[in-house]
Enzyme design. Sequence first.
Site, PDB file in Angstrom:
ATOM      1  N   GLU A  22      -4.694  -0.425  -8.909  1.00 52.51           N
ATOM      2  CA  GLU A  22      -3.628   0.507  -9.263  1.00 52.51           C
ATOM      3  C   GLU A  22      -2.431  -0.320  -9.740  1.00 52.51           C
ATOM      4  O   GLU A  22      -2.003  -1.244  -9.041  1.00 52.51           O
ATOM      5  CB  GLU A  22      -3.220   1.361  -8.056  1.00 52.51           C
ATOM      6  CG  GLU A  22      -4.175   2.513  -7.789  1.00 52.51           C
ATOM      7  CD  GLU A  22      -3.735   3.393  -6.617  1.00 52.51           C
ATOM      8  OE1 GLU A  22      -4.015   4.598  -6.657  1.00 52.51           O
ATOM      9  OE2 GLU A  22      -3.120   2.879  -5.660  1.00 52.51           O
ATOM     10  N   SER A  79       0.825  -1.210   0.000  1.00 53.50           N
ATOM     11  CA  SER A  79       0.000   0.000   0.000  1.00 53.50           C
ATOM     12  C   SER A  79       0.858   1.259   0.000  1.00 53.50           C
ATOM     13  O   SER A  79       0.524   2.245  -0.622  1.00 53.50           O
ATOM     14  CB  SER A  79      -0.864   0.076   1.256  1.00 53.50           C
ATOM     15  OG  SER A  79      -1.566  -1.093   1.476  1.00 53.50           O
ATOM     16  N   HIS A  93      -1.714  -2.958  -6.909  1.00 53.02           N
ATOM     17  CA  HIS A  93      -2.337  -2.538  -5.656  1.00 53.02           C
ATOM     18  C   HIS A  93      -3.845  -2.770  -5.722  1.00 53.02           C
ATOM     19  O   HIS A  93      -4.581  -2.008  -6.352  1.00 53.02           O
ATOM     20  CB  HIS A  93      -2.021  -1.062  -5.392  1.00 53.02           C
ATOM     21  CG  HIS A  93      -2.493  -0.581  -4.061  1.00 53.02           C
ATOM     22  ND1 HIS A  93      -2.956   0.679  -3.836  1.00 53.02           N
ATOM     23  CD2 HIS A  93      -2.589  -1.217  -2.874  1.00 53.02           C
ATOM     24  CE1 HIS A  93      -3.309   0.804  -2.568  1.00 53.02           C
ATOM     25  NE2 HIS A  93      -3.095  -0.342  -1.967  1.00 53.02           N
ATOM     26  N   ASN A 131      -4.458   6.469  -2.086  1.00 49.85           N
ATOM     27  CA  ASN A 131      -4.218   6.716  -0.664  1.00 49.85           C
ATOM     28  C   ASN A 131      -3.616   8.092  -0.423  1.00 49.85           C
ATOM     29  O   ASN A 131      -3.751   8.656   0.662  1.00 49.85           O
ATOM     30  CB  ASN A 131      -3.338   5.609  -0.070  1.00 49.85           C
ATOM     31  CG  ASN A 131      -4.159   4.346   0.201  1.00 49.85           C
ATOM     32  OD1 ASN A 131      -5.377   4.413   0.294  1.00 49.85           O
ATOM     33  ND2 ASN A 131      -3.492   3.212   0.316  1.00 49.85           N
TER      34      ASN A 131
HETATM   35  P1  NAI Z   1      -2.803  -9.547   6.791  1.00 49.92           P
HETATM   36  O1  NAI Z   1      -2.043  -9.369   8.024  1.00 49.92           O
HETATM   37  O2  NAI Z   1      -4.273  -9.799   6.851  1.00 49.92           O
HETATM   38  O3  NAI Z   1      -2.176 -10.752   5.956  1.00 49.92           O
HETATM   39  C1  NAI Z   1      -0.801 -10.925   5.766  1.00 49.92           C
HETATM   40  C2  NAI Z   1      -0.560 -12.412   5.607  1.00 49.92           C
HETATM   41  O4  NAI Z   1       0.763 -12.611   5.175  1.00 49.92           O
HETATM   42  C3  NAI Z   1      -0.732 -13.199   6.908  1.00 49.92           C
HETATM   43  O5  NAI Z   1      -1.660 -14.250   6.689  1.00 49.92           O
HETATM   44  C4  NAI Z   1       0.666 -13.727   7.192  1.00 49.92           C
HETATM   45  O6  NAI Z   1       0.648 -15.008   7.801  1.00 49.92           O
HETATM   46  C5  NAI Z   1       1.254 -13.771   5.802  1.00 49.92           C
HETATM   47  N1  NAI Z   1       2.706 -13.731   5.801  1.00 49.92           N
HETATM   48  C6  NAI Z   1       3.507 -12.923   6.509  1.00 49.92           C
HETATM   49  N2  NAI Z   1       4.800 -13.171   6.226  1.00 49.92           N
HETATM   50  C7  NAI Z   1       4.810 -14.156   5.296  1.00 49.92           C
HETATM   51  C8  NAI Z   1       5.817 -14.825   4.595  1.00 49.92           C
HETATM   52  N3  NAI Z   1       7.092 -14.546   4.800  1.00 49.92           N
HETATM   53  N4  NAI Z   1       5.469 -15.772   3.695  1.00 49.92           N
HETATM   54  C9  NAI Z   1       4.183 -16.066   3.480  1.00 49.92           C
HETATM   55  N5  NAI Z   1       3.164 -15.455   4.128  1.00 49.92           N
HETATM   56  C10 NAI Z   1       3.483 -14.503   5.019  1.00 49.92           C
HETATM   57  O7  NAI Z   1      -2.483  -8.272   5.905  1.00 49.92           O
HETATM   58  P2  NAI Z   1      -3.307  -7.674   4.682  1.00 49.92           P
HETATM   59  O8  NAI Z   1      -4.236  -6.642   5.169  1.00 49.92           O
HETATM   60  O9  NAI Z   1      -3.815  -8.779   3.870  1.00 49.92           O
HETATM   61  O10 NAI Z   1      -2.166  -6.891   3.895  1.00 49.92           O
HETATM   62  C11 NAI Z   1      -1.251  -7.548   3.068  1.00 49.92           C
HETATM   63  C12 NAI Z   1      -0.591  -6.535   2.166  1.00 49.92           C
HETATM   64  O11 NAI Z   1      -1.591  -5.901   1.375  1.00 49.92           O
HETATM   65  C13 NAI Z   1       0.139  -5.427   2.878  1.00 49.92           C
HETATM   66  O12 NAI Z   1       1.265  -5.084   2.132  1.00 49.92           O
HETATM   67  C14 NAI Z   1      -0.856  -4.311   2.897  1.00 49.92           C
HETATM   68  O13 NAI Z   1      -0.286  -3.046   2.992  1.00 49.92           O
HETATM   69  C15 NAI Z   1      -1.492  -4.495   1.539  1.00 49.92           C
HETATM   70  N6  NAI Z   1      -2.833  -3.931   1.365  1.00 49.92           N
HETATM   71  C16 NAI Z   1      -3.744  -4.006   2.374  1.00 49.92           C
HETATM   72  C17 NAI Z   1      -5.012  -3.478   2.187  1.00 49.92           C
HETATM   73  C18 NAI Z   1      -6.049  -3.604   3.256  1.00 49.92           C
HETATM   74  O14 NAI Z   1      -7.056  -2.894   3.177  1.00 49.92           O
HETATM   75  N7  NAI Z   1      -5.894  -4.481   4.228  1.00 49.92           N
HETATM   76  C19 NAI Z   1      -5.387  -2.796   0.935  1.00 49.92           C
HETATM   77  C20 NAI Z   1      -4.375  -2.852  -0.080  1.00 49.92           C
HETATM   78  C21 NAI Z   1      -3.138  -3.372   0.162  1.00 49.92           C
END
Ligand code: NAI
Length: 643
Positions: free
Chosen positions: A437, A404, A425, A475
């Site tokens: 994006e 993000s 994105h 954002n």
């Molecule tokens: P989240 O915390 O829900 O999920 C992240 C997942 O990645 C977890 O299930 C974790 O176990 C896994 N993980 C962590 N390290 C790992 C690794 N080394 N290998 C494999 N899996 C691993 O986070 P979320 O919200 O899904 O965000 C993920 C990405 O998406 C971030 O970069 C965030 O900034 C981006 N993002 C989030 C948005 C949102 O609204 N939540 C919107 C757009 C982008």
Amino acid sequence: MTVRIDRDGEIAVVTVDNPPVNALGQVLRQALWDVVGALDRDACVRAVVLICAGRTFIAGADVTEFGSPPLPPHLPELVDRIEAAAKPWVAAIHGSALGGGFEVAMGCRFRVALESASVGLPEVTLGIVPGASGTVRTPRLAGVEAAVELVTSGRPVKAGKALALGLVDAVVSGNLRAEAVTFARAALTRPLPPPVSARPVTAPGADWWDIQRQAIAGRARGELAPLRALDCLRVAAERPFAEAVAHERATFLDLRASDQAAALRHLFFAERAAARPAHLAGIEPRPLRKAAVIGGGTMGAGIAAALREAGRPVVLIERDAEAAERGLGNLRAIFDGAVRRGRLTAAQAQERMDGVTAGIDDSRLADADLVIEAVFEDLAVKREVFARLARACRADAILATNTSYLDPRQIAEGLPEPGRFIGLHFFSPAHVMKLLEIVPIPATSAETLATGFALARSLGKIPVQAGICEGFIGNRILKRYRAEAEALVRRGTPIAAVDAAMRRYGFAMGPFEAQDLGGLDIAFVQREAARAAGKDVPETLGDILVRAGRKGQKTGGGWYDYAPGDRTPQPSEATAALLAGRIAPGPALTDDAIAARLTGAMADEGKALLAEGIARKSSDIDLVEVHGYGFPRWRGGPMFAAG
Ligand code: NAI
Ligand code: 3HC
């Protein structure tokens, strides 16, 4: 040639060929006008099949003509002329018969559709009402209730449903032309049904209309066309045919010239242009068969669901077995939700799940064409993931990050073959939100970029290319929008007044309610990280609330208070006390003034993004806001609204 006539014995087959979608521009209207006369005069012809070449039946009026005065022959007269033809016409529908296209079909005595076809009156999505008797003939074919649903929602229906509703007379498979000719021949052996305009319509009572009006007004949030369409339908049900057509036409012409229609047309063309940007013309995207997602959290699961919806097998890689199970659980929850809402059958949900394999073993990435990383928003974690991907994936596999806020250049540092790296994105929930994006780094190849756009198209998303800056396009504007909202509060505008003004403007939620729903801590953590990195990030009002434990609905309060189990925001004395020292009394602002301030700030940020080259086109910014941030569609987006 726009229109061709062939013969199949006593049946004339009129083929419309006006690429790309057989839109009813003036030339086509004139050609059809002339054909009706010619076939009426031809004694050898007993019936006429109207069919289209190319990807679809007539997709409607030519929207590019809507900016200038209508030219004769006008569509309502053409539809009447077809209906009044001496020989019965049979519309043979493939693809979509939409708007004016379906109105022409309703002028025909019969409608035969391929089972894959759909019909509808999407005019309200363009800020107008049907302008060639759609609101008047549809209730005469399918009854008032079905007509109200079709016209006020603008949603097309598939052939099977159209048949059940009486909108079409037969659904066929195989060779449409042959089936329609056979249908026409059979129809000639029986008495003809009355033309649609002569069929009766049963008018519901005043109470029924009131209920519809209330329901539609609730959904429309300031959008005019659905309510005006309802008025037309009521006139159509209660008044004689000619009077109703005249009322509909006047409404159509009035709305056609409205700001809302101009805004919606702007988006109509911006959306289509976005999918195939001119600077990528001629660049072949890479074929994408197998996809993998790293991280099965909120975003990873949503992205995997979107990929499955598009029919792609997905490998989901997590950091340990337990997390992999959780990831599968997240996906299952998405598909179960779709089953509950009637969008998928249980069998379809299972088929989606069957196409996902989850685990921790990188060797399953060896044949992936595309890998999308959605792990924690942490540079070190992401870098380590890409180092692993470099080892596990083919050298030509496209590697994407869903970051993000991080700088994709830093994530890609040290990656071999960086031409295959790109930022994709997605927005949460990723299987629902239309915006994508697309963020290339300087090393990204044109082919990789074109593949990002092709992926978006295949997922049904609206792609917008963004340059690299904190927050990309969306954002970054969000940050400015929130800052401006806080600035108003600091100058004495009540929090609830800001939210109410933005709801009145057309947003589903105001900026403070939205933060309470999403959680104030996400942006707070990011600001704190920037501060820790030595950046000068001034304290926000949101920081004060988060430090006091008020992170939004999940903590029982943020900008507002919430009663347990109730999501209704209540003005908060605790918030007022926490912020008291930061608020100076100021002039009371009207709703319009508040909305103008906030949307003006968005447009100003948009102009800065254009000047910096982060956004390529002002219409791209409008698409980001409309498809990613709930900007009211009928306002056209902040750039359009700013003029
Ligand atoms: P989240 O915390 O829900 O999920 C992240 C997942 O990645 C977890 O299930 C974790 O176990 C896994 N993980 C962590 N390290 C790992 C690794 N080394 N290998 C494999 N899996 C691993 O986070 P979320 O919200 O899904 O965000 C993920 C990405 O998406 C971030 O970069 C965030 O900034 C981006 N993002 C989030 C948005 C949102 O609204 N939540 C919107 C757009 C982008
Ligand atoms: N007028 C002018 N151009 C149109 C058009 C229309 N009604 N519909 C589509 N186009 C153009 C698009 O802008 C695009 O142009 P481009 O290639 O230069 O970008 C091209 O046709 C192809 O369009 P799509 O990419 O949308 O093609 P798809 O194959 O994906 O979809 C479709 C086909 C479902 C027919 C879709 O184009 C569509 O929904 N079109 C709009 C239909 C519509 O809204 N009709 C109602 C018009 S209003 C009306 O009829 C008023 C009447 O009541 C008087």
